[in-house]
Structures are given as C-alpha cells and as structure tokens.
Design an enzyme around this catalytic site. Structure first.
Site, short mmCIF file in Angstrom:
data_model
loop_
_atom_site.label_atom_id
_atom_site.label_comp_id
_atom_site.label_asym_id
_atom_site.label_seq_id
_atom_site.Cartn_x
_atom_site.Cartn_y
_atom_site.Cartn_z
CE LYS A 62 4.16 -1.56 -0.13
NZ LYS A 62 4.95 -1.38 1.08
CB SER A 112 2.11 -3.47 2.99
OG SER A 112 3.49 -3.48 2.70
#
Length: 230
Positions: free
Chosen positions: A189, A151
């Site tokens: 993230k 991701s």
C-alpha cells in the site's frame, strides 16, 4: 560487472570532467545515453556509486567525482582481474570472478506473495530467485514478491505482477511499501503519516484507506521496481 549503460555513463562523466572540470547535468546525461527520463540516470549513478566507480560530493549540486575506471579496478583483497558485482543473497556486494564467467543479471530472492487488496498471510519464505539487470535496483538489499489483488491498479500495479522491494524499516509519506500489520498480515500500500497514526492507502477507489496506530504497523521495504509478463 557494469552494464553497457553504466559503462557509457561512466565514460561520459569522465570525459566531461576532463574537458571542463564540471560534471554533466542529469539532462545532458539523459540525452547522451538516449534515455527517456532522468530517473534512469539516477539509478545508473547509484549503481556506479555502489560499485565504487564514482562518488557524489555532499552539499554541492551536480558534484560527481570519478574514482576509477573499469579497466584499472582491482579492489582491496581481490585477485588480478576481479572486481565487485552484486550477486547472491538479497543483492549483497561481494567479490566475484570476471564478467565473462558470471551469469547476466543479479539474483533476487522471491519471498512469496503480497496482497494488493485485503491483506493475506504474512510474507512466505523464499521460494525461488529471479535474475534482474542492475538498472532495476537501488542501493541496499532487495527481494521480490508476487502481487495478488487489484487495490493498487491506479498506481500501475496489477495482479500477477512481480514487485521488487528494497529492504528497509522506514519510509516517507507517499512511498509504496510492504507493511506488516500486527506481525501477521502483509500488504502492499501507499504510506501516509497522519500525526501519530499510519494510513495504508489503496490506489483503487473500491478500497478504503485503513488507519492504524504506529505500534501495529512495521515497514518491511519500499517498492523500487516492477516486472510484468504478457
């Protein structure tokens, strides 16, 4: 123990101060050490400041003061020929024997795997250590995590990379962080603050941004470096 680049930068700053009374600019330091970017100079300065060789003076641009040079350094409470280096648990500074008696690099604990995708179980306990040059680190305590998932590929972070994390419990919008969700799941993230909410943003369009209330997310550290094996 100073690396070759740290020693070169310290000598360059000291010589320029003696010649002109003014510290060199970051561009001048970058050119003198033949580095590609000023970010490398920033890391070297932080390492020298952490070890007590220089001091940055507040509220003054380009204000650096050389406190001591390696050949004359004897920290308080240390024996002759001993000086501070980073070594051991989470990169803490402590007094060690002379450089020739020490292994190269700084020992950083690897604390398991981190998801760059769907969150996996929370960070595991320490599994082993890796040795890193001090240029890979910033001030403070550090640990490493092995990346699983894709991701964050548009941020240059790929599966099987090892990320180096500075331990801290706060971060700014735009920082890439280790976030612990509901005290159960950890993920890597980019942090975005949206009013009272916290957004954890992927760097891959295949993944959606996830938004949480502030009581559901705890920051465990900020990304400072990355290792990759080919």
């Amino acid at each position: 123990m100073l690396t070759k680049k740290q020693s070169e930068l310290l000598r360059f700053i000291n010589e320029r101060l003696k010649e002109t009374g003014v510290p060199p600019s970051f561009d001048e330091m970058k050119d003198a050490l033949d580095l590609r970017s000023k970010s490398g100079i920033h890391r070297l300065i932080m390492a020298l400041e952490e070890r007590g060789f220089i001091r940055r003076l507040p509220n003054r641009a380009r204000a650096l003061e050389v406190l001591r040079m390696p050949e004359s350094s004897t920290p308080s409470g240390a024996g002759r020929g001993r000086f501070p280096v980073i070594e051991g648990n989470l990169g803490r500074v402590r007094s060690m024997a002379p450089a020739e008696e020490q292994p190269a690099g700084v020992a950083i604990p690897v604390m398991g795997r981190i998801a760059a995708g769907t969150p996996i179980s929370a960070i595991q306990s320490r599994s082993h250590t890796i040795s890193l040059p001090t240029d890979f680190l910033s001030m403070g305590e550090h640990y490493a995590l092995e990346v699983r998932g894709d991701s964050m590929i548009e941020a240059g972070i790929f599966e099987d990379d090892t990320v180096i994390i500075r331990k801290q419990d706060n971060a700014e919008t735009g920082d890439i962080v280790v976030a612990l969700i509901d005290d159960e799941e950890a993920t890597l993230k980019r942090l975005r603050k949206r009013g009272a909410s916290i957004a954890l943003e992927a760097a891959n369009p295949a993944y959606e941004t996830r938004i949480f209330g502030p009581d559901r997310v705890r920051i465990q550290g900020k990304l400072v470096s990355l290792l990759r094996r080919y």
